[in-house]
Design a protein around this motif. Structure first.
Motif, PDB file in Angstrom:
ATOM      1  N   VAL A  26     -13.937  25.635  20.544  1.00  0.00           N
ATOM      2  CA  VAL A  26     -14.497  25.181  19.272  1.00  0.00           C
ATOM      3  C   VAL A  26     -15.031  26.345  18.445  1.00  0.00           C
ATOM      4  CG1 VAL A  26     -16.327  23.762  18.225  1.00  0.00           C
ATOM      5  CG2 VAL A  26     -15.083  22.929  20.238  1.00  0.00           C
ATOM      6  N   PHE A  27     -15.542  27.377  19.108  1.00  0.00           N
ATOM      7  CA  PHE A  27     -16.241  28.448  18.403  1.00  0.00           C
ATOM      8  C   PHE A  27     -15.319  29.366  17.611  1.00  0.00           C
ATOM      9  CE2 PHE A  27     -19.101  27.719  22.214  1.00  0.00           C
ATOM     10  CZ  PHE A  27     -19.933  26.847  21.514  1.00  0.00           C
ATOM     11  N   SER A  28     -14.000  29.276  17.852  1.00  0.00           N
ATOM     12  CA  SER A  28     -13.037  30.062  17.061  1.00  0.00           C
ATOM     13  C   SER A  28     -11.889  29.188  16.581  1.00  0.00           C
ATOM     14  CB  SER A  28     -12.480  31.230  17.890  1.00  0.00           C
ATOM     15  OG  SER A  28     -13.496  32.105  18.309  1.00  0.00           O
ATOM     16  N   ILE A  29     -12.133  27.890  16.495  1.00  0.00           N
ATOM     17  CA  ILE A  29     -11.049  26.950  16.210  1.00  0.00           C
ATOM     18  C   ILE A  29     -10.421  27.189  14.833  1.00  0.00           C
ATOM     19  CG2 ILE A  29     -12.644  25.190  15.342  1.00  0.00           C
ATOM     20  CD1 ILE A  29      -9.352  24.635  17.295  1.00  0.00           C
ATOM     21  N   TYR A  30     -11.235  27.504  13.833  1.00  0.00           N
ATOM     22  CA  TYR A  30     -10.688  27.716  12.485  1.00  0.00           C
ATOM     23  C   TYR A  30      -9.799  28.953  12.452  1.00  0.00           C
ATOM     24  CZ  TYR A  30     -13.646  24.137  10.285  1.00  0.00           C
ATOM     25  OH  TYR A  30     -14.226  22.944   9.917  1.00  0.00           O
ATOM     26  N   GLU A  31     -10.220  30.006  13.141  1.00  0.00           N
ATOM     27  CA  GLU A  31      -9.417  31.228  13.184  1.00  0.00           C
ATOM     28  C   GLU A  31      -8.118  31.003  13.956  1.00  0.00           C
ATOM     29  OE1 GLU A  31     -13.616  32.455  12.429  1.00  0.00           O
ATOM     30  OE2 GLU A  31     -12.631  31.071  13.813  1.00  0.00           O
ATOM     31  N   SER A  32      -8.197  30.283  15.073  1.00  0.00           N
ATOM     32  CA  SER A  32      -6.998  30.009  15.873  1.00  0.00           C
ATOM     33  C   SER A  32      -5.972  29.221  15.078  1.00  0.00           C
ATOM     34  CB  SER A  32      -7.386  29.222  17.138  1.00  0.00           C
ATOM     35  OG  SER A  32      -8.256  29.970  17.951  1.00  0.00           O
ATOM     36  N   LEU A  47     -14.219  32.316   9.815  1.00  0.00           N
ATOM     37  CA  LEU A  47     -13.835  31.082   9.141  1.00  0.00           C
ATOM     38  C   LEU A  47     -14.547  29.870   9.741  1.00  0.00           C
ATOM     39  CD1 LEU A  47      -9.960  31.568   8.728  1.00  0.00           C
ATOM     40  CD2 LEU A  47     -11.778  32.121   7.096  1.00  0.00           C
ATOM     41  N   THR A  48     -14.742  29.898  11.049  1.00  0.00           N
ATOM     42  CA  THR A  48     -15.467  28.805  11.699  1.00  0.00           C
ATOM     43  C   THR A  48     -16.905  28.809  11.203  1.00  0.00           C
ATOM     44  OG1 THR A  48     -14.086  29.041  13.673  1.00  0.00           O
ATOM     45  CG2 THR A  48     -16.138  27.797  13.908  1.00  0.00           C
ATOM     46  N   PRO A  49     -17.406  27.648  10.729  1.00  0.00           N
ATOM     47  CA  PRO A  49     -18.750  27.583  10.135  1.00  0.00           C
ATOM     48  C   PRO A  49     -19.843  28.069  11.084  1.00  0.00           C
ATOM     49  CG  PRO A  49     -17.544  25.570   9.696  1.00  0.00           C
ATOM     50  CD  PRO A  49     -16.714  26.354  10.672  1.00  0.00           C
ATOM     51  N   THR A  50     -20.883  28.631  10.486  1.00  0.00           N
ATOM     52  CA  THR A  50     -22.007  29.168  11.253  1.00  0.00           C
ATOM     53  C   THR A  50     -22.677  28.083  12.082  1.00  0.00           C
ATOM     54  OG1 THR A  50     -22.385  30.849   9.546  1.00  0.00           O
ATOM     55  CG2 THR A  50     -24.188  30.431  11.095  1.00  0.00           C
ATOM     56  N   TYR A  51     -22.743  26.842  11.539  1.00  0.00           N
ATOM     57  CA  TYR A  51     -23.430  25.775  12.271  1.00  0.00           C
ATOM     58  C   TYR A  51     -22.687  25.397  13.560  1.00  0.00           C
ATOM     59  CZ  TYR A  51     -20.046  22.609   9.962  1.00  0.00           C
ATOM     60  OH  TYR A  51     -18.906  21.991   9.522  1.00  0.00           O
ATOM     61  N   ILE A  52     -21.416  25.790  13.657  1.00  0.00           N
ATOM     62  CA  ILE A  52     -20.689  25.587  14.917  1.00  0.00           C
ATOM     63  C   ILE A  52     -20.921  26.769  15.851  1.00  0.00           C
ATOM     64  CG2 ILE A  52     -18.392  25.409  15.971  1.00  0.00           C
ATOM     65  CD1 ILE A  52     -17.465  23.858  13.547  1.00  0.00           C
ATOM     66  N   LYS A  53     -20.779  27.968  15.300  1.00  0.00           N
ATOM     67  CA  LYS A  53     -20.947  29.161  16.131  1.00  0.00           C
ATOM     68  C   LYS A  53     -22.356  29.291  16.694  1.00  0.00           C
ATOM     69  CE  LYS A  53     -17.353  32.091  14.084  1.00  0.00           C
ATOM     70  NZ  LYS A  53     -16.659  32.413  15.354  1.00  0.00           N
ATOM     71  N   ILE A  54     -23.350  28.793  15.961  1.00  0.00           N
ATOM     72  CA  ILE A  54     -24.738  28.974  16.384  1.00  0.00           C
ATOM     73  C   ILE A  54     -25.079  28.134  17.615  1.00  0.00           C
ATOM     74  CG2 ILE A  54     -25.890  27.125  15.090  1.00  0.00           C
ATOM     75  CD1 ILE A  54     -27.984  29.226  14.258  1.00  0.00           C
ATOM     76  N   ILE A  55     -24.198  27.189  17.955  1.00  0.00           N
ATOM     77  CA  ILE A  55     -24.423  26.383  19.162  1.00  0.00           C
ATOM     78  C   ILE A  55     -24.557  27.287  20.383  1.00  0.00           C
ATOM     79  CG2 ILE A  55     -23.393  24.676  20.729  1.00  0.00           C
ATOM     80  CD1 ILE A  55     -22.064  23.410  18.266  1.00  0.00           C
ATOM     81  N   LYS A  56     -23.735  28.344  20.441  1.00  0.00           N
ATOM     82  CA  LYS A  56     -23.814  29.296  21.559  1.00  0.00           C
ATOM     83  C   LYS A  56     -25.207  29.894  21.668  1.00  0.00           C
ATOM     84  CE  LYS A  56     -20.713  32.268  20.282  1.00  0.00           C
ATOM     85  NZ  LYS A  56     -20.207  31.869  18.964  1.00  0.00           N
TER      86      LYS A  56
END
Length: 391
Positions: A26-32, A47-56
């Motif tokens: 999920v954390f790189s889904i937009y780039e993939s 490209l993946t929104p910050t609100y997704i990446k920040i979950i980590k």
């Protein structure tokens, strides 16, 4: 009752780890997907929104807090963990004294957190848990490999095309090919030492070199024969292992160059990293006054906010240590790695030698503490080794 509380904390921490590893795609889904459908800007624009990446990051913080609460309840701290915590506090307070940009300071904290996390994970790492991680990684590898095959035939050619007109570099569920190769190698590591299912083991052993080939990552092609040699070599030949590894590194590097026909493998991309490293060495002080400037997070923040934060792309862990901590930090790191590798070699401990080879070699081309989920796997493995250390 006093034993039940730590147990519940342990179960919660382990579930959190498994969940966040499961969410890796999920954390790189937009780039993939952008590699297939288009829309990429450059290698440093997310490209993946910050609100997704920040979950980590939220999970990392929760793991740290949970581990800290567990230490308080147990009223006991591992001596290695205490040393690590004290060193972390020294780094943070020194950095805070010098810092003139709070965003860069936060980027530095994020960079150090996987190392700090080791302290809090020590009580909760068990072999059974590592087996669970190995099974989780197997499932993720299947998805990763499927994405690679799709990208091979349908990618837009962001990384160029091969002689057959197919996509040259296919990072699967990641965006950067070297990160994808790093992930595959880590899956192979867990398969080597923590996957009890023979069928799954054979599956990974057969497909992992193909996955690395699909990434066209020079780092992956160099690291793979080194770790396979360590894994397969008879222990009676362990005395010769350092010489064999040096020869392998030399041959593998030139093989990459010959097979791909790309001078940039050794004389381009790697040379650029060497130039960055040398330049940082020239500018470095014993203790850095630029904590956080040598981080991918700092670069991404600058791009997203349109600010000149002064952050630099280091492209390696060793360069980022010099930029963020200074020469003293690099010296301490190299001494620790050398001691760890020497003890493992003297004890003929294949697992720890393979571990050092993977993370030590990838550190030359990747900022490993910012490459997820490998940074979390690194924290877990080091915590497990320290917990069971007799040296």
């Amino acid at each position: 009752m006093c034993h039940d509380k730590p147990f519940r904390i342990s179960a919660t921490i382990q579930k959190l780890i498994l969940v966040v590893i499961f969410l890796t795609p999920v954390f790189s889904i937009y780039e993939s997907l952008a590699l297939i459908f288009g829309g990429l800007v450059d290698n440093s624009t997310a490209l993946t929104p910050t609100y997704i990446k920040i979950i980590k990051d939220i999970v990392f913080i929760l793991l740290g807090l949970g581990g800290f609460v567990g230490i308080l309840r147990r009223n006991r701290v591992n001596r290695y963990g205490l040393m690590g915590l004290l060193y972390f506090l020294l780094v943070v307070f020194t950095a805070l004294a010098y810092s003139n940009n709070f965003l860069i300071f936060l980027a530095g904290l994020r960079w150090t957190f996987p190392v700090l996390l080791i302290t809090f994970l020590i009580p909760y790492t068990t072999k059974d848990f590592l087996v669970k991680i190995a099974n989780m990684l197997f499932g993720l590898f299947l998805l990763h490999f499927l994405f690679q095959i799709i990208q091979l035939f349908f990618a837009q050619g962001w990384f160029g095309r091969n002689a057959l007109g197919l996509s040259l570099r296919n990072p699967g569920i990641f965006f950067i090919p070297s990160t994808a190769a790093f992930f595959t190698i880590c899956v192979l590591f867990f398969t080597m030492f923590y996957q009890p299912n023979r069928v799954l083991r054979r599956f990974i052993f057969w497909l992992s070199p193909l996955s690395i080939f699909l990434t066209a990552s020079g780092s992956g092609v160099v690291v793979y024969p080194v770790i396979m040699t360590i894994y397969l070599v008879s222990k009676k030949f362990f005395k010769l292992l350092p010489i064999v590894v040096v020869i392998l590194l030399f041959l593998a590097g030139h093989t990459v160059q010959d097979i791909t026909g790309r001078d940039k493998v050794l004389e381009g991309s790697f040379a650029t990293r060497i130039e960055i490293f040398v330049e940082l060495i020239k500018q470095a002080s014993l203790i850095s006054q630029n904590f956080g400037y040598g981080t991918n997070t700092g670069v991404l923040l600058a791009n997203q906010l349109g600010l000149d934060l002064g952050a630099v792309i280091t492209d390696s862990t060793y360069a980022s240590i010099i930029a963020n901590l200074g020469l003293l930090g690099l010296i301490i790191t190299l001494v620790i790695v050398l001691i760890f590798a020497t003890i493992a070699w003297l004890n003929k401990d294949k697992e720890k030698l393979v571990f050092v080879a993977i993370f030590g070699l990838f550190s030359a081309t990747t900022n490993i503490v910012e490459a997820f989920p490998m940074n979390l796997l690194f924290s877990i493995l080091v915590a497990y080794y320290l917990k069971n250390s007799k040296s």
